[in-house]
Design a protein around this motif. Structure first.
Motif, PDB file in Angstrom:
ATOM      1  N   THR A  89       0.818  -1.208   0.000  1.00 21.34           N
ATOM      2  CA  THR A  89       0.000   0.000   0.000  1.00 21.34           C
ATOM      3  C   THR A  89       0.854   1.261   0.000  1.00 21.34           C
ATOM      4  O   THR A  89       0.366   2.340  -0.338  1.00 21.34           O
ATOM      5  CB  THR A  89      -0.941   0.018   1.223  1.00 21.34           C
ATOM      6  OG1 THR A  89      -0.170  -0.150   2.414  1.00 21.34           O
ATOM      7  CG2 THR A  89      -1.967  -1.099   1.122  1.00 21.34           C
ATOM      8  N   VAL A  90       2.118   1.148   0.375  1.00 19.22           N
ATOM      9  CA  VAL A  90       3.038   2.280   0.337  1.00 19.22           C
ATOM     10  C   VAL A  90       4.082   2.004  -0.736  1.00 19.22           C
ATOM     11  O   VAL A  90       4.778   0.987  -0.695  1.00 19.22           O
ATOM     12  CB  VAL A  90       3.723   2.507   1.700  1.00 19.22           C
ATOM     13  CG1 VAL A  90       4.715   3.660   1.610  1.00 19.22           C
ATOM     14  CG2 VAL A  90       2.679   2.784   2.779  1.00 19.22           C
ATOM     15  N   LEU A  91       4.185   2.911  -1.710  1.00 20.74           N
ATOM     16  CA  LEU A  91       5.126   2.744  -2.816  1.00 20.74           C
ATOM     17  C   LEU A  91       6.390   3.551  -2.549  1.00 20.74           C
ATOM     18  O   LEU A  91       6.381   4.511  -1.777  1.00 20.74           O
ATOM     19  CB  LEU A  91       4.485   3.206  -4.125  1.00 20.74           C
ATOM     20  CG  LEU A  91       3.181   2.523  -4.536  1.00 20.74           C
ATOM     21  CD1 LEU A  91       2.700   3.092  -5.872  1.00 20.74           C
ATOM     22  CD2 LEU A  91       3.351   1.017  -4.631  1.00 20.74           C
ATOM     23  N   PRO A  92       7.499   3.200  -3.208  1.00 26.12           N
ATOM     24  CA  PRO A  92       8.728   3.988  -3.055  1.00 26.12           C
ATOM     25  C   PRO A  92       8.529   5.424  -3.511  1.00 26.12           C
ATOM     26  O   PRO A  92       7.715   5.709  -4.400  1.00 26.12           O
ATOM     27  CB  PRO A  92       9.731   3.256  -3.971  1.00 26.12           C
ATOM     28  CG  PRO A  92       9.185   1.875  -4.111  1.00 26.12           C
ATOM     29  CD  PRO A  92       7.698   2.016  -4.070  1.00 26.12           C
ATOM     30  N   ASP A  93       9.258   6.344  -2.902  1.00 28.11           N
ATOM     31  CA  ASP A  93       9.199   7.740  -3.307  1.00 28.11           C
ATOM     32  C   ASP A  93       9.486   7.856  -4.793  1.00 28.11           C
ATOM     33  O   ASP A  93      10.436   7.267  -5.310  1.00 28.11           O
ATOM     34  CB  ASP A  93      10.225   8.567  -2.527  1.00 28.11           C
ATOM     35  CG  ASP A  93       9.845   8.738  -1.064  1.00 28.11           C
ATOM     36  OD1 ASP A  93       8.664   8.513  -0.730  1.00 28.11           O
ATOM     37  OD2 ASP A  93      10.733   9.089  -0.269  1.00 28.11           O
ATOM     38  N   ALA A 238      -4.636  -0.498   3.688  1.00 27.29           N
ATOM     39  CA  ALA A 238      -3.704   0.411   4.356  1.00 27.29           C
ATOM     40  C   ALA A 238      -4.162   0.733   5.776  1.00 27.29           C
ATOM     41  O   ALA A 238      -3.350   0.825   6.704  1.00 27.29           O
ATOM     42  CB  ALA A 238      -3.558   1.694   3.545  1.00 27.29           C
ATOM     43  N   ALA A 239      -5.481   0.885   5.962  1.00 25.65           N
ATOM     44  CA  ALA A 239      -6.005   1.204   7.292  1.00 25.65           C
ATOM     45  C   ALA A 239      -5.784   0.070   8.277  1.00 25.65           C
ATOM     46  O   ALA A 239      -5.685   0.292   9.486  1.00 25.65           O
ATOM     47  CB  ALA A 239      -7.489   1.532   7.197  1.00 25.65           C
ATOM     48  N   LEU A 240      -5.690  -1.132   7.759  1.00 25.78           N
ATOM     49  CA  LEU A 240      -5.438  -2.299   8.601  1.00 25.78           C
ATOM     50  C   LEU A 240      -3.950  -2.622   8.687  1.00 25.78           C
ATOM     51  O   LEU A 240      -3.568  -3.639   9.247  1.00 25.78           O
ATOM     52  CB  LEU A 240      -6.194  -3.518   8.060  1.00 25.78           C
ATOM     53  CG  LEU A 240      -7.708  -3.482   8.240  1.00 25.78           C
ATOM     54  CD1 LEU A 240      -8.378  -4.524   7.360  1.00 25.78           C
ATOM     55  CD2 LEU A 240      -8.067  -3.714   9.706  1.00 25.78           C
ATOM     56  N   ASP A 241      -3.123  -1.744   8.109  1.00 25.34           N
ATOM     57  CA  ASP A 241      -1.687  -1.989   8.045  1.00 25.34           C
ATOM     58  C   ASP A 241      -1.438  -3.340   7.390  1.00 25.34           C
ATOM     59  O   ASP A 241      -0.642  -4.152   7.825  1.00 25.34           O
ATOM     60  CB  ASP A 241      -1.064  -1.962   9.449  1.00 25.34           C
ATOM     61  CG  ASP A 241       0.459  -1.918   9.398  1.00 25.34           C
ATOM     62  OD1 ASP A 241       1.002  -1.427   8.398  1.00 25.34           O
ATOM     63  OD2 ASP A 241       1.095  -2.398  10.364  1.00 25.34           O
ATOM     64  N   GLY A 242      -2.189  -3.587   6.305  1.00 27.93           N
ATOM     65  CA  GLY A 242      -2.233  -4.922   5.719  1.00 27.93           C
ATOM     66  C   GLY A 242      -1.051  -5.254   4.843  1.00 27.93           C
ATOM     67  O   GLY A 242      -0.477  -4.419   4.162  1.00 27.93           O
TER      68      GLY A 242
END
Length: 309
Positions: A89-93, A238-242
């Motif tokens: 859910t988090v991509l590289p800058d 993302a909200a569940l830190d999945g």
């Protein structure tokens, strides 16, 4: 002589390459360009190399994207084609998901050797799966079964099944269809009782932020309803830190300007679960997913997540 217009990065498995070929075909049609205008670069990822243990022990979803993203950032490729369910859910800058292709059927398919469905399997037999979500859902349905980790690409898993390592396995129907193998499915799992992973069935394209040429090339092949559904599902995750460390399912559908979402979190043994349903305007897709994830986290309580990570 046609010069290369776009370099497409992909994992090297047959399914990943089939997805890259689909993206190329859509780009060719959208821009009236020949196949030679698009090169496909097969890149082996860490996730492809690790076959001896669950990915949860090795680092999670990013293992299938790391080398592709490094090639993007270095300019060796212009876009990377991924299975959306593999994307963190988090991509590289510096990178973004800039297009989604029309979603295939998101259901899971069961492939059985001793029975056609999970319900009909004899007690105590083994079902193979590398997905914590599928393992938990199998055990929720049939706690008497033995669930074993089944790593490898589609062909590897089918070979293990043929060799008798397990009596059945579950694969994404979308992947089987893209490989022309849907006929081997012996049963299809209903969305209501066996919900898919967030993003399942959808191909996404990752590119460099600010690369206007690439963004303009991708715009005609972006499928807005799929992008909207995935915005909801990824916000839920993302909200569940999945990640693939957690048994999480989520699926959004679009009907006109309305979005409907359902999600579930489970303990790995399938004995406990919490479900949620939500909906609202498509314009609020990400907010609907985020709110559903946060509410589910509150409802389940912190002790529900103990031991997951």
């Amino acid at each position: 002589m046609q010069t290369t217009v776009l370099k497409i990065g992909s994992r090297g498995s047959p399914l990943a390459l089939a997805q890259a070929h689909e993206a190329r075909a859509r780009l060719m049609a959208a821009h009236n360009l020949p196949e030679e205008a698009f090169s496909i670069e097969a890149i082996t990822t860490t996730g492809d190399r690790i076959q001896d243990r669950p990915l949860t022990e090795a680092g999670g979803k990013g293992l299938f994207t790391k080398e592709l993203e490094e090639a993007l950032l270095a300019g060796r490729i212009d876009i990377a084609v991924h299975s959306s369910k593999d994307m963190p859910t988090v991509l590289p800058d510096g990178l973004e998901l800039s297009a989604f292709l029309p979603r295939e059927d998101p259901r899971d398919a069961f492939i059985g050797t001793s029975a056609k469905s999970i319900i009909d399997l004899p007690r105590g037999v083994t079902v193979g799966s590398s997905s914590l979500r599928r393992q938990a859902l199998i055990l929720r349905m049939r706690p008497d079964l033995n669930v074993a980790t089944f790593r490898g690409n589609v062909q590897t898993r089918l070979r293990k099944l043929h060799d008798g390592v397990a009596d059945g396995t579950i694969l994404a129907l979308a992947g089987l269809k893209r490989l022309g193998l849907q006929s081997i499915a012996t049963d299809l799992m209903p969305l209501e009782t066996f919900p898919p992973a967030p993003g399942q069935g959808a191909i996404c394209i990752e590119s460099r932020i600010g690369d206007r040429r690439v963004v303009e090339m991708l715009a005609p092949i972006n499928h807005a309803p799929t992008a909207q559904a995935l915005a909801c599902e990824r916000a839920f995750l993302a909200a569940l830190d999945g990640s693939c460390r957690m048994p999480i399912a989520g699926h959004a559908t679009i009907d006109g300007n309305e979005l409907t979402f359902s999600g579930v979190i489970l303990t790995p043994d399938g004995k406990k679960s919490h479900d949620i349903s939500a909906g609202g305007p498509v314009a609020d897709a990400a907010e609907i997913g985020r709110a559903a994830g946060e509410k589910l986290r509150r409802n389940a309580g912190p002790r529900f997540f103990d031991g997951w990570s």
